[in-house]
Design a protein around this motif. Structure first.
Motif, PDB file in Angstrom:
ATOM      1  N   ALA A 153       1.889   9.000 -10.483  1.00 11.85           N
ATOM      2  CA  ALA A 153       1.196   9.899 -11.906  1.00 11.85           C
ATOM      3  C   ALA A 153       2.368  10.256 -12.800  1.00 11.85           C
ATOM      4  O   ALA A 153       1.943  10.506 -13.875  1.00 11.85           O
ATOM      5  CB  ALA A 153       0.520  10.883 -11.130  1.00 11.85           C
ATOM      6  N   ASN A 154       3.587  10.283 -12.342  1.00 10.80           N
ATOM      7  CA  ASN A 154       4.688  10.856 -13.013  1.00 10.80           C
ATOM      8  C   ASN A 154       6.012  10.522 -12.914  1.00 10.80           C
ATOM      9  O   ASN A 154       6.103   9.648 -11.557  1.00 10.80           O
ATOM     10  CB  ASN A 154       4.711  12.342 -13.224  1.00 10.80           C
TER      11      ASN A 154
ATOM     12  N   HIS B 295      -4.208   5.030 -11.644  1.00 14.70           N
ATOM     13  CA  HIS B 295      -5.421   5.403 -11.731  1.00 14.70           C
ATOM     14  C   HIS B 295      -5.534   7.148 -11.830  1.00 14.70           C
ATOM     15  O   HIS B 295      -6.600   7.394 -11.650  1.00 14.70           O
ATOM     16  CB  HIS B 295      -6.276   4.728 -10.701  1.00 14.70           C
ATOM     17  N   HIS B 296      -4.409   7.859 -11.537  1.00 13.68           N
ATOM     18  CA  HIS B 296      -4.585   9.303 -11.690  1.00 13.68           C
ATOM     19  C   HIS B 296      -4.925   9.775 -13.009  1.00 13.68           C
ATOM     20  O   HIS B 296      -4.400   9.379 -14.047  1.00 13.68           O
ATOM     21  CB  HIS B 296      -3.490   9.689 -11.305  1.00 13.68           C
TER      22      HIS B 296
ATOM     23  N   SER C 218     -11.420   3.320  -8.598  1.00 15.00           N
ATOM     24  CA  SER C 218     -11.223   4.136  -7.142  1.00 15.00           C
ATOM     25  C   SER C 218      -9.784   3.941  -6.793  1.00 15.00           C
ATOM     26  O   SER C 218      -9.354   5.048  -5.972  1.00 15.00           O
ATOM     27  CB  SER C 218     -11.970   3.132  -6.204  1.00 15.00           C
ATOM     28  N   SER C 219      -9.177   3.058  -7.036  1.00 13.50           N
ATOM     29  CA  SER C 219      -7.665   2.890  -6.873  1.00 13.50           C
ATOM     30  C   SER C 219      -6.786   2.197  -7.630  1.00 13.50           C
ATOM     31  O   SER C 219      -7.225   1.487  -8.703  1.00 13.50           O
ATOM     32  CB  SER C 219      -7.780   2.400  -5.274  1.00 13.50           C
ATOM     33  N   THR C 220      -5.451   2.212  -7.629  1.00 13.65           N
ATOM     34  CA  THR C 220      -4.504   1.344  -8.286  1.00 13.65           C
ATOM     35  C   THR C 220      -4.777  -0.101  -7.723  1.00 13.65           C
ATOM     36  O   THR C 220      -4.616  -1.083  -8.691  1.00 13.65           O
ATOM     37  CB  THR C 220      -3.205   2.060  -8.186  1.00 13.65           C
ATOM     38  N   ALA C 221      -5.078  -0.365  -6.591  1.00 16.50           N
ATOM     39  CA  ALA C 221      -5.364  -1.553  -6.041  1.00 16.50           C
ATOM     40  C   ALA C 221      -6.538  -2.352  -6.735  1.00 16.50           C
ATOM     41  O   ALA C 221      -6.382  -3.486  -7.000  1.00 16.50           O
ATOM     42  CB  ALA C 221      -5.927  -1.441  -4.699  1.00 16.50           C
ATOM     43  N   GLU C 222      -7.483  -1.559  -7.283  1.00 19.27           N
ATOM     44  CA  GLU C 222      -8.551  -2.013  -8.034  1.00 19.27           C
ATOM     45  C   GLU C 222      -8.066  -2.287  -9.289  1.00 19.27           C
ATOM     46  O   GLU C 222      -8.567  -3.656  -9.787  1.00 19.27           O
ATOM     47  CB  GLU C 222      -9.568  -0.968  -8.204  1.00 19.27           C
ATOM     48  N   ILE C 223      -7.311  -1.675  -9.919  1.00 21.16           N
ATOM     49  CA  ILE C 223      -6.473  -2.049 -11.261  1.00 21.16           C
ATOM     50  C   ILE C 223      -5.731  -3.326 -11.273  1.00 21.16           C
ATOM     51  O   ILE C 223      -6.030  -4.270 -11.883  1.00 21.16           O
ATOM     52  CB  ILE C 223      -5.818  -1.000 -11.790  1.00 21.16           C
TER      53      ILE C 223
END
Length: 288
Positions: free
Chosen positions: A40-41, A63-64, A81-86
Protein backbone atom coordinates in the motif's frame (compact mmCIF):
# COMPACT_ATOMS: atom_id res chain seq x y z
CA UNK A 1 11.53 -12.18 -5.71
CA UNK A 2 12.67 -9.74 -3.04
CA UNK A 3 11.44 -9.68 0.55
CA UNK A 4 13.48 -7.24 2.58
CA UNK A 5 14.31 -7.87 6.22
CA UNK A 6 15.44 -10.79 8.32
CA UNK A 7 12.16 -12.13 9.74
CA UNK A 8 11.66 -15.78 8.75
CA UNK A 9 8.89 -16.71 6.37
CA UNK A 10 5.67 -18.07 7.88
CA UNK A 11 5.95 -21.85 8.17
CA UNK A 12 2.53 -22.31 6.58
CA UNK A 13 3.95 -20.98 3.30
CA UNK A 14 6.87 -23.39 3.34
CA UNK A 15 5.24 -25.59 0.70
CA UNK A 16 5.47 -22.84 -1.92
CA UNK A 17 8.44 -22.61 -4.36
CA UNK A 18 10.35 -19.79 -2.67
CA UNK A 19 13.91 -21.08 -3.06
CA UNK A 20 14.91 -18.13 -5.26
CA UNK A 21 13.61 -15.51 -2.82
CA UNK A 22 16.28 -12.94 -1.88
CA UNK A 23 16.36 -10.78 1.25
CA UNK A 24 18.59 -7.91 -0.01
CA UNK A 25 18.19 -5.86 -3.21
CA UNK A 26 20.30 -7.02 -6.17
CA UNK A 27 23.39 -5.00 -7.06
CA UNK A 28 22.12 -4.21 -10.56
CA UNK A 29 18.86 -2.67 -9.38
CA UNK A 30 19.42 0.33 -11.66
CA UNK A 31 18.87 -1.97 -14.64
CA UNK A 32 15.76 -3.62 -13.27
CA UNK A 33 12.02 -2.96 -13.17
CA UNK A 34 10.74 -3.09 -9.61
CA UNK A 35 7.28 -4.69 -9.47
CA UNK A 36 5.70 -3.95 -6.10
CA UNK A 37 2.83 -6.33 -5.37
CA UNK A 38 0.25 -5.83 -2.60
CA UNK A 39 2.18 -2.93 -1.03
CA UNK A 40 0.00 0.00 0.00
CA UNK A 41 2.96 2.32 0.50
CA UNK A 42 6.71 2.46 -0.05
CA UNK A 43 7.45 1.53 3.57
CA UNK A 44 6.16 -1.97 2.86
CA UNK A 45 9.06 -2.51 0.45
CA UNK A 46 11.63 -2.54 3.23
CA UNK A 47 13.93 -0.24 5.20
CA UNK A 48 16.04 1.01 2.26
CA UNK A 49 14.61 4.42 1.25
CA UNK A 50 16.78 4.49 -1.89
CA UNK A 51 15.10 1.39 -3.32
CA UNK A 52 12.54 3.34 -5.35
CA UNK A 53 15.12 5.87 -6.54
CA UNK A 54 17.56 3.23 -7.75
CA UNK A 55 15.13 1.08 -9.73
CA UNK A 56 14.87 1.76 -13.47
CA UNK A 57 11.08 1.70 -13.28
CA UNK A 58 8.62 1.09 -10.43
CA UNK A 59 5.30 -0.63 -11.15
CA UNK A 60 2.82 -0.59 -8.27
CA UNK A 61 0.11 -3.29 -8.42
CA UNK A 62 -2.26 -3.29 -5.47
CA UNK A 63 -5.86 -3.38 -4.23
CA UNK A 64 -5.61 -1.29 -1.04
CA UNK A 65 -7.88 1.73 -1.35
CA UNK A 66 -5.38 3.95 0.49
CA UNK A 67 -2.42 3.07 -1.74
CA UNK A 68 -0.12 6.11 -1.97
CA UNK A 69 0.59 5.60 -5.70
CA UNK A 70 4.35 5.54 -5.18
CA UNK A 71 5.13 3.87 -8.48
CA UNK A 72 6.13 5.26 -11.86
CA UNK A 73 3.11 3.27 -13.04
CA UNK A 74 0.25 2.53 -10.62
CA UNK A 75 -2.35 -0.16 -11.17
CA UNK A 76 -4.54 0.11 -8.09
CA UNK A 77 -7.95 -1.56 -8.24
CA UNK A 78 -9.58 -0.77 -4.92
CA UNK A 79 -12.66 -2.94 -5.46
CA UNK A 80 -10.66 -6.07 -6.30
CA UNK A 81 -10.88 -8.86 -3.75
CA UNK A 82 -7.10 -9.26 -3.73
CA UNK A 83 -3.97 -8.37 -5.62
CA UNK A 84 -4.02 -11.97 -6.85
CA UNK A 85 -7.23 -11.12 -8.71
CA UNK A 86 -5.53 -8.15 -10.40
CA UNK A 87 -2.53 -10.29 -11.34
CA UNK A 88 -4.88 -12.84 -12.94
CA UNK A 89 -6.42 -10.06 -15.06
CA UNK A 90 -2.94 -8.92 -16.08
CA UNK A 91 -1.90 -12.44 -17.07
CA UNK A 92 -5.03 -12.75 -19.17
CA UNK A 93 -4.26 -9.49 -20.99
CA UNK A 94 -0.68 -10.68 -21.56
CA UNK A 95 -2.00 -14.03 -22.85
CA UNK A 96 0.05 -15.95 -20.30
CA UNK A 97 -1.20 -19.55 -20.00
CA UNK A 98 -2.69 -20.36 -16.60
CA UNK A 99 -0.51 -23.26 -15.48
CA UNK A 100 -1.20 -25.29 -12.35
CA UNK A 101 1.77 -23.65 -10.59
CA UNK A 102 0.47 -20.15 -11.34
CA UNK A 103 -3.07 -21.16 -10.37
CA UNK A 104 -1.90 -22.52 -7.03
CA UNK A 105 0.05 -19.36 -6.15
CA UNK A 106 -2.88 -17.14 -7.11
CA UNK A 107 -5.30 -19.30 -5.12
CA UNK A 108 -3.15 -18.88 -1.99
CA UNK A 109 -3.34 -15.09 -2.43
CA UNK A 110 -7.06 -15.19 -3.08
CA UNK A 111 -8.07 -17.51 -0.24
CA UNK A 112 -5.97 -15.72 2.38
CA UNK A 113 -7.02 -12.20 1.40
CA UNK A 114 -10.72 -13.13 1.47
CA UNK A 115 -10.42 -15.00 4.77
CA UNK A 116 -11.34 -18.32 3.19
CA UNK A 117 -14.10 -16.53 1.25
CA UNK A 118 -15.73 -15.15 4.39
CA UNK A 119 -14.75 -11.45 4.37
CA UNK A 120 -16.84 -8.74 2.75
CA UNK A 121 -14.39 -8.55 -0.19
CA UNK A 122 -15.60 -11.98 -1.34
CA UNK A 123 -17.25 -10.83 -4.54
CA UNK A 124 -18.90 -12.92 -7.28
CA UNK A 125 -15.80 -12.27 -9.39
CA UNK A 126 -13.59 -13.66 -6.61
CA UNK A 127 -15.65 -16.85 -6.45
CA UNK A 128 -15.58 -17.23 -10.23
CA UNK A 129 -11.80 -16.77 -10.12
CA UNK A 130 -11.53 -19.47 -7.44
CA UNK A 131 -13.40 -21.89 -9.69
CA UNK A 132 -11.13 -21.04 -12.61
CA UNK A 133 -7.99 -21.60 -10.51
CA UNK A 134 -9.26 -24.95 -9.26
CA UNK A 135 -10.01 -26.01 -12.82
CA UNK A 136 -6.45 -25.00 -13.75
CA UNK A 137 -4.96 -27.28 -11.11
CA UNK A 138 -4.92 -25.48 -7.75
CA UNK A 139 -5.02 -28.09 -4.97
CA UNK A 140 -7.73 -26.74 -2.67
CA UNK A 141 -7.36 -29.36 0.04
CA UNK A 142 -3.57 -29.25 -0.03
CA UNK A 143 -3.49 -25.47 0.25
CA UNK A 144 -6.00 -25.51 3.12
CA UNK A 145 -3.97 -28.16 4.95
CA UNK A 146 -0.70 -26.26 4.56
CA UNK A 147 -1.99 -22.73 5.22
CA UNK A 148 -4.56 -23.39 7.94
CA UNK A 149 -3.70 -26.73 9.51
CA UNK A 150 0.08 -26.44 9.78
CA UNK A 151 0.25 -24.65 13.12
CA UNK A 152 3.39 -24.80 15.23
CA UNK A 153 2.88 -25.64 18.89
CA UNK A 154 4.68 -22.39 19.81
CA UNK A 155 2.06 -20.44 17.86
CA UNK A 156 -0.73 -22.13 19.83
CA UNK A 157 1.02 -21.11 23.06
CA UNK A 158 1.32 -17.55 21.74
CA UNK A 159 -2.40 -17.59 20.95
CA UNK A 160 -3.14 -18.70 24.51
CA UNK A 161 -1.33 -15.64 25.86
CA UNK A 162 -3.19 -13.29 23.53
CA UNK A 163 -6.52 -14.79 24.59
CA UNK A 164 -5.58 -14.53 28.26
CA UNK A 165 -4.72 -10.84 27.93
CA UNK A 166 -7.77 -9.84 25.87
CA UNK A 167 -9.74 -6.95 27.36
CA UNK A 168 -13.15 -5.56 26.47
CA UNK A 169 -13.96 -1.86 26.29
CA UNK A 170 -17.03 0.19 25.41
CA UNK A 171 -19.49 -2.43 26.58
CA UNK A 172 -17.76 -5.25 24.75
CA UNK A 173 -17.76 -3.51 21.36
CA UNK A 174 -13.96 -3.05 21.41
CA UNK A 175 -11.51 -5.86 22.18
CA UNK A 176 -7.78 -5.26 22.64
CA UNK A 177 -5.02 -7.72 23.44
CA UNK A 178 -1.23 -7.61 23.38
CA UNK A 179 1.82 -9.82 23.12
CA UNK A 180 5.11 -8.92 24.81
CA UNK A 181 8.57 -9.59 23.46
CA UNK A 182 9.07 -11.94 26.40
CA UNK A 183 6.09 -14.00 25.18
CA UNK A 184 7.82 -14.70 21.88
CA UNK A 185 11.05 -15.61 23.66
CA UNK A 186 9.47 -17.82 26.32
CA UNK A 187 7.39 -19.93 23.92
CA UNK A 188 10.08 -20.03 21.24
CA UNK A 189 8.08 -18.12 18.61
CA UNK A 190 9.23 -15.88 15.78
CA UNK A 191 7.36 -12.75 14.65
CA UNK A 192 5.45 -14.54 11.83
CA UNK A 193 3.87 -16.82 14.44
CA UNK A 194 1.58 -13.95 15.45
CA UNK A 195 0.03 -13.96 11.97
CA UNK A 196 -3.64 -14.94 12.16
CA UNK A 197 -3.99 -14.66 15.93
CA UNK A 198 -6.21 -11.60 15.55
CA UNK A 199 -8.65 -13.70 13.53
CA UNK A 200 -9.31 -15.80 16.64
CA UNK A 201 -9.88 -12.65 18.70
CA UNK A 202 -12.34 -11.20 16.20
CA UNK A 203 -14.69 -14.11 16.87
CA UNK A 204 -15.69 -12.57 20.22
CA UNK A 205 -19.43 -11.95 20.30
CA UNK A 206 -20.35 -8.28 20.06
CA UNK A 207 -16.85 -7.04 19.19
CA UNK A 208 -17.02 -4.42 16.43
CA UNK A 209 -13.31 -3.60 16.46
CA UNK A 210 -10.47 -5.89 17.51
CA UNK A 211 -6.84 -4.89 18.00
CA UNK A 212 -3.70 -6.91 18.65
CA UNK A 213 -0.63 -5.03 19.86
CA UNK A 214 2.59 -7.00 19.69
CA UNK A 215 6.24 -6.48 20.57
CA UNK A 216 8.10 -8.56 17.98
CA UNK A 217 11.56 -9.98 18.63
CA UNK A 218 14.13 -7.20 18.33
CA UNK A 219 14.94 -6.66 14.66
CA UNK A 220 15.77 -2.97 14.62
CA UNK A 221 12.24 -2.05 13.57
CA UNK A 222 9.45 -0.27 15.46
CA UNK A 223 9.00 -1.29 19.06
CA UNK A 224 5.35 -2.29 18.62
CA UNK A 225 3.14 -3.32 15.73
CA UNK A 226 -0.64 -3.13 15.77
CA UNK A 227 -3.21 -5.09 13.76
CA UNK A 228 -6.79 -3.84 13.51
CA UNK A 229 -9.95 -5.64 12.36
CA UNK A 230 -13.45 -4.21 12.10
CA UNK A 231 -16.77 -6.01 11.70
CA UNK A 232 -18.72 -2.80 11.17
CA UNK A 233 -18.67 -1.01 7.81
CA UNK A 234 -18.83 2.42 9.41
CA UNK A 235 -15.59 1.81 11.32
CA UNK A 236 -12.79 2.39 8.80
CA UNK A 237 -9.73 1.00 10.56
CA UNK A 238 -7.47 2.07 7.70
CA UNK A 239 -8.30 5.70 8.56
CA UNK A 240 -7.39 5.01 12.17
CA UNK A 241 -4.15 3.33 11.10
CA UNK A 242 -3.20 6.24 8.84
CA UNK A 243 -3.18 8.56 11.85
CA UNK A 244 -0.09 6.63 12.99
CA UNK A 245 1.54 6.24 9.59
CA UNK A 246 -0.05 2.90 8.74
CA UNK A 247 -2.86 1.84 6.45
CA UNK A 248 -4.70 -1.07 4.91
CA UNK A 249 -8.31 -1.91 4.14
CA UNK A 250 -11.46 -0.46 5.67
CA UNK A 251 -11.91 -3.58 7.80
CA UNK A 252 -8.31 -4.79 8.11
CA UNK A 253 -5.37 -2.48 8.71
CA UNK A 254 -2.31 -1.92 10.86
CA UNK A 255 0.41 0.46 11.98
CA UNK A 256 3.67 0.59 13.93
CA UNK A 257 4.29 2.65 17.04
CA UNK A 258 6.88 3.47 19.69
CA UNK A 259 4.14 4.27 22.23
CA UNK A 260 3.34 2.05 25.21
CA UNK A 261 0.67 -0.65 25.15
CA UNK A 262 -1.52 1.53 27.37
CA UNK A 263 -1.10 4.59 25.12
CA UNK A 264 -1.86 2.60 21.98
CA UNK A 265 -4.93 1.08 23.61
CA UNK A 266 -6.24 4.52 24.53
CA UNK A 267 -5.52 5.82 21.01
CA UNK A 268 -7.55 2.96 19.55
CA UNK A 269 -10.37 3.42 22.07
CA UNK A 270 -10.68 7.14 21.28
CA UNK A 271 -10.65 6.46 17.56
CA UNK A 272 -13.32 3.80 17.93
CA UNK A 273 -15.56 6.07 20.02
CA UNK A 274 -15.22 8.92 17.50
CA UNK A 275 -16.03 6.63 14.56
CA UNK A 276 -19.00 4.90 16.17
CA UNK A 277 -20.46 8.07 17.75
CA UNK A 278 -20.44 9.72 14.34
CA UNK A 279 -22.00 6.69 12.65
CA UNK A 280 -24.64 6.28 15.36
CA UNK A 281 -25.57 9.97 15.11
CA UNK A 282 -25.91 9.67 11.33
CA UNK A 283 -28.12 6.59 11.73
CA UNK A 284 -30.30 8.39 14.25
CA UNK A 285 -30.68 11.41 11.96
CA UNK A 286 -31.57 9.16 9.03
CA UNK A 287 -34.25 7.49 11.11
CA UNK A 288 -35.98 10.70 12.11
Amino acid sequence: MLLAGVAPLPAELGFMPLDELVRVPPGDLEERVLLAVDCANARRLGPDPALLERAKLVVDVDHHHDNTRFGSVNLVVADASSTAEIVRDLLRELEVPLTSAIAEALYVGLVTDTGRFQYSNTTPKALRLAAELVEAGADVHGIFRHVYETVQFAKLKLLARALDRAQLFEGGRLLVSHLLRSDFEEVGAEEPYSEGIIDYLRQAEGAELVALIREPPSDGGPKRRVSLRSSRDEVDVSALARRSGGGGHRQAAGFASEASVEEITEFIRRGFVEATDGADAADAAAGE
